[in-house]
Design a protein around this motif. Sequence first.
Motif, mmCIF file in Angstrom:
data_model
loop_
_atom_site.group_PDB
_atom_site.id
_atom_site.type_symbol
_atom_site.label_atom_id
_atom_site.label_comp_id
_atom_site.label_asym_id
_atom_site.label_seq_id
_atom_site.Cartn_x
_atom_site.Cartn_y
_atom_site.Cartn_z
ATOM 1 N N ASP A 10 -10.227 -24.964 30.480
ATOM 2 C CA ASP A 10 -11.388 -24.935 29.580
ATOM 3 C C ASP A 10 -12.608 -24.259 30.189
ATOM 4 O OD1 ASP A 10 -9.760 -26.377 27.874
ATOM 5 O OD2 ASP A 10 -10.637 -28.312 28.376
ATOM 6 N N GLU A 11 -12.396 -23.457 31.256
ATOM 7 C CA GLU A 11 -13.538 -22.822 31.932
ATOM 8 C C GLU A 11 -13.544 -21.307 31.752
ATOM 9 O OE1 GLU A 11 -16.026 -24.240 33.273
ATOM 10 O OE2 GLU A 11 -15.447 -26.186 34.099
ATOM 11 N N GLY A 12 -12.601 -20.761 31.008
ATOM 12 C CA GLY A 12 -12.521 -19.305 30.843
ATOM 13 C C GLY A 12 -13.659 -18.756 29.991
ATOM 14 N N ILE B 159 -15.954 -17.566 27.232
ATOM 15 C CA ILE B 159 -16.062 -17.982 25.823
ATOM 16 C C ILE B 159 -16.197 -16.768 24.910
ATOM 17 C CG2 ILE B 159 -17.542 -19.193 24.166
ATOM 18 C CD1 ILE B 159 -18.232 -21.154 26.482
ATOM 19 N N ILE B 160 -15.390 -16.723 23.865
ATOM 20 C CA ILE B 160 -15.471 -15.628 22.887
ATOM 21 C C ILE B 160 -16.313 -16.045 21.681
ATOM 22 C CG2 ILE B 160 -14.144 -14.006 21.461
ATOM 23 C CD1 ILE B 160 -11.674 -14.739 23.233
ATOM 24 N N GLU B 161 -16.088 -17.265 21.194
ATOM 25 C CA GLU B 161 -16.801 -17.700 19.987
ATOM 26 C C GLU B 161 -16.853 -19.231 19.939
ATOM 27 O OE1 GLU B 161 -18.839 -17.085 17.895
ATOM 28 O OE2 GLU B 161 -18.281 -17.246 15.792
ATOM 29 N N GLN B 162 -17.911 -19.756 19.337
ATOM 30 C CA GLN B 162 -18.084 -21.203 19.166
ATOM 31 C C GLN B 162 -18.717 -21.478 17.818
ATOM 32 O OE1 GLN B 162 -20.576 -21.822 22.942
ATOM 33 N NE2 GLN B 162 -18.924 -23.261 23.281
ATOM 34 N N LYS C 62 -17.950 -14.130 31.421
ATOM 35 C CA LYS C 62 -18.612 -14.144 30.118
ATOM 36 C C LYS C 62 -18.006 -13.028 29.276
ATOM 37 C CE LYS C 62 -23.186 -15.191 31.897
ATOM 38 N NZ LYS C 62 -24.616 -14.885 31.699
ATOM 39 N N THR C 63 -18.362 -13.032 27.995
ATOM 40 C CA THR C 63 -17.886 -11.939 27.149
ATOM 41 C C THR C 63 -19.048 -11.178 26.531
ATOM 42 O OG1 THR C 63 -17.789 -13.337 25.173
ATOM 43 C CG2 THR C 63 -15.774 -13.174 26.483
ATOM 44 N N ILE C 64 -18.880 -9.875 26.451
ATOM 45 C CA ILE C 64 -19.708 -9.046 25.585
ATOM 46 C C ILE C 64 -18.914 -8.907 24.292
ATOM 47 C CG2 ILE C 64 -20.458 -6.661 25.186
ATOM 48 C CD1 ILE C 64 -20.407 -7.939 28.669
ATOM 49 N N VAL C 65 -19.520 -9.241 23.165
ATOM 50 C CA VAL C 65 -18.827 -9.113 21.875
ATOM 51 C C VAL C 65 -19.582 -8.103 21.014
ATOM 52 C CG1 VAL C 65 -17.994 -10.305 19.823
ATOM 53 C CG2 VAL C 65 -18.012 -11.499 22.012
#
Lengths: 299, 299, 299, 299
Positions: free
Chosen positions: D244-246, D248-251, D295-298
């Motif tokens: 659960d630490e990868g 995050i793409i969306e919440q 982190k992600t850049i979306v």
Amino acid sequence: MSSYNNEQIQQYLTNNQNKARLLVSCSDQPGIVSAISTFLFEQGANIVESSQYTTDPSEGTFFLRIVFESPGMKEKEEEIREAFNDIGEQFSMKWKLTFLSNLKKTAIFASKEVHCLRELLYQWESGDLMTDIALVISNHETGREIVESFGIPFYYIPANKDIRKEVEAEQLKLLEEYEVDVIVLARYMQILTPDFVAAHPSKIINIHHSFLPAFIGASPHKRAYERGVKLIGATSHYVTDDLDEGPIIEQDVIRVDHRNGVRDLKKKGRLIERSVLTRAVKWDIEDRVIVHENKTIVF
Amino acid sequence: MSSYNNEQIQQYLTNNQNKARLLVSCSDQPGIVSAISTFLFEQGANIVESSQYTTDPSEGTFFLRIVFESPGMKEKEEEIREAFNDIGEQFSMKWKLTFLSNLKKTAIFASKEVHCLRELLYQWESGDLMTDIALVISNHETGREIVESFGIPFYYIPANKDIRKEVEAEQLKLLEEYEVDVIVLARYMQILTPDFVAAHPSKIINIHHSFLPAFIGASPHKRAYERGVKLIGATSHYVTDDLDEGPIIEQDVIRVDHRNGVRDLKKKGRLIERSVLTRAVKWDIEDRVIVHENKTIVF
Amino acid sequence: MSSYNNEQIQQYLTNNQNKARLLVSCSDQPGIVSAISTFLFEQGANIVESSQYTTDPSEGTFFLRIVFESPGMKEKEEEIREAFNDIGEQFSMKWKLTFLSNLKKTAIFASKEVHCLRELLYQWESGDLMTDIALVISNHETGREIVESFGIPFYYIPANKDIRKEVEAEQLKLLEEYEVDVIVLARYMQILTPDFVAAHPSKIINIHHSFLPAFIGASPHKRAYERGVKLIGATSHYVTDDLDEGPIIEQDVIRVDHRNGVRDLKKKGRLIERSVLTRAVKWDIEDRVIVHENKTIVF
Amino acid sequence: MSSYNNEQIQQYLTNNQNKARLLVSCSDQPGIVSAISTFLFEQGANIVESSQYTTDPSEGTFFLRIVFESPGMKEKEEEIREAFNDIGEQFSMKWKLTFLSNLKKTAIFASKEVHCLRELLYQWESGDLMTDIALVISNHETGREIVESFGIPFYYIPANKDIRKEVEAEQLKLLEEYEVDVIVLARYMQILTPDFVAAHPSKIINIHHSFLPAFIGASPHKRAYERGVKLIGATSHYVTDDLDEGPIIEQDVIRVDHRNGVRDLKKKGRLIERSVLTRAVKWDIEDRVIVHENKTIVF
């Protein structure tokens, strides 16, 4: 009957056989809650949940929804109903008493776009819509496979504006045969005749694919696109004679931007149409909605 | 000048003296991005951020927003502008080049309800609106104390529909004197003449207290109450000649229920009016908004 | 006293001098609603609004909030209170009876960041927080001007962890002097001693700048940034001895993206901190919140 | 192959056979956009859409997503790829070039709770997920009927922590056989071994039923209920070795209240789990997501 194969519903019926819901509206006056709660106490009933609202204390209209529980209720249904009748008369109430063990029967009217139909079936299967989905009537065959996979009867009745009367006669026959309580127009897209509507006051629930009163009528997504709105909506309402003018039960919106064409608006719109309609149906089935002067009280 | 006492803005100007923003729209054709980015590279500029959108590739309209940075930019403003002129002509562009060190000047028009005015001032003080709020013009004295507490000039010009021309003449004089770039109608509630509007294309930002196109015109909250909607909205748009019909920049909604009267709707509405208008003004000031055929592209 | 210069509050007091609110919790058992509503009927009172919830019918805990109205109530306050005492004892209730004409007194504790303080004052001025803001205590001078502009006393008491006891002694003296009912920590940022907290059970309302239980403790925005979350939150809760572990009253979130640095998260966070705290305070002041086993029932 | 029976996808492939997407990340330096766009111009390509972001101009990391179109692209795939290789080397880029006519292949891992699986299939059928759903692997038979009704192969592989290695060996064989690009854990509920995860960096998308980092690990709804939160969440992220630490793409979140038990939280949670996961998968499949330092850049 299909619902009696739905495990979630079976469990619900077992757990709630001693529960009932009372929905009341009348002119406000002192003593209403006292009379009702004392009546329930004398019946050995325990109040599980209650909500009350008055438009204007002592002059306006009083609304009450009360859920109560009483051991052995199943046996004394008629007794309770008759006994409450006196209170109803005393305060000139409009009232509705529903025993939770009597599932309401729902008919879904569908057409070619099946996202709302599918969502209703899915929520019903998951135990979120405590109703007996008695039948689905559609003017397209698209939904047959899904519907029948749940063991629910599917009736294909082609419809268009030239044969409206004949179609409705067939539909009415089925509604009577299945003793339907609630009719859900799940993107049915056909206009109903005034006679059909008049025969089912506050019993037909529609979903309109716009944030009413914006974009009343046809092609709301195309018009939303042309106006350049930044949110699109969906509205669920009871059907009345005036197109898209009935009492609103629930609404919601979703964000769109300049990159979204009409097709994208339709796709995004489907996501809220299905959730708005399902919430409205759920609330109606749980007797949470009271219609008052073309508006709704939602408890 | 007030903004030069705002610490947040001072710091912003210091940090961004070598940055500029380019906003472009033109008929789409191959080679636009290549020409612009090669130009910037030759100018020793680094691209900080860019967004691009094309309505219909190779046939539609091309839109671009680009932020770039170049050491010693301050000194070569004119040189860059002139050099870019050639590219602009080559592709028949509409373009706008803004050096971040040149703060835009904003005039706020206010009236008796000051929640939007107050929010703009608060966000400006907090460093969220990078503009010089040059002056506030109001037809009520209500906002004077707050405005002047920030060191911003406040002009009281009584207004009503009978003296519209005279009032606007006074306003125009002030707008010229203060060299205003953007006019924000913060619940100003007066209608502007076609001449005034025509003189400021895509420069006047209004907030309407409904989810347009629902409840165009007067008393939207009263009509929303009567219709029994379950969400009320706010819409910020550029002012055009057609009342409440200009290009929409931003919209939002807030949930209401049967317990809320007209007064509650007004109160809840204020919460989104202030945030919707502030976002719209912020985006306009940061050159994020392009008007195209009565719609907006918001980058 | 400041609140008595607030027109909105004056009007509210005039309109509501015959209204009271009753908040009840006790073990569930049949007859509670009947006893209370019959009592109110006998007192000549009309029920304006009521909400009820039971954790587990007949075995769990019963909660009730009821608003009622009775002509000439002002004169018989003591009489009603005494009469109700019998019912309270019969059902072993915890109950609270508030006459709307007795405004609760609120103290706001503030610090350097004044966005929450400002919002509370603004909502209070607009007539959305029906309380007497008796005083503001701050460990920075930042808010003085705003607070005093509303005619509310502002006390500057420098604070840090080394002088906590002395500071709290001063604060307590002021709270007693002003007969304060509710303490709002509007981003006060100082930890209170267990003694101070124990002396004010369910009376101190805090705002934490994260979506609890995520990012308990210091620097939530920095940690949210490092984790790369896509939404940031704010949580308002009653203060207990365990830091950030008290009963939650309200929460909300706002969307962030990869372009937002820690500073942007702080700015966006402020927008929801101020609205979440204000809603929590409003609900508390209107006796809508009941604490039950480290959770809240919010009617 | 199933996807080639999906009409929406067939139409998409036809409409987009001359389009490609380029995803780039590298150390920021002047001239990157110029080099890429000039390259595209020389290839006769037209830029359809582009987004760019730099963590810290001239010192940080540069990210770009560009969609371009060129007649006859199908024939010169290899040529373009090779030609771009030089630019990639010049700027030490990590880059990925996807021709839209080459659908990515997706495997869905499912278990007993099928709401996420169902939503993915539904959105795929509606033309919102432009991927080839190559197969579904599940440790329960529950989803078989739905999956096979779409003509997609369904593999039942019982799994538990004692036979993890053997199960993964079978799964890996299938993933290779079907040449899978993306693995979606649609509430799969089994932990993957470090070896399996290491073999698929940024290729496994999970949905966690909480607003991470709140309620990491097991039973998040139970713990959310016990903490008394007012919103519950769902988080979609790439799977890494830390549970659960990868990145995050969306919440997203949904509102709950004191009436909702653990079962209600699960039901409400399902509504956002399905939409959050579907959005994350959609963005991944459209090459909108770049992983950078957890982190992600979306775009």
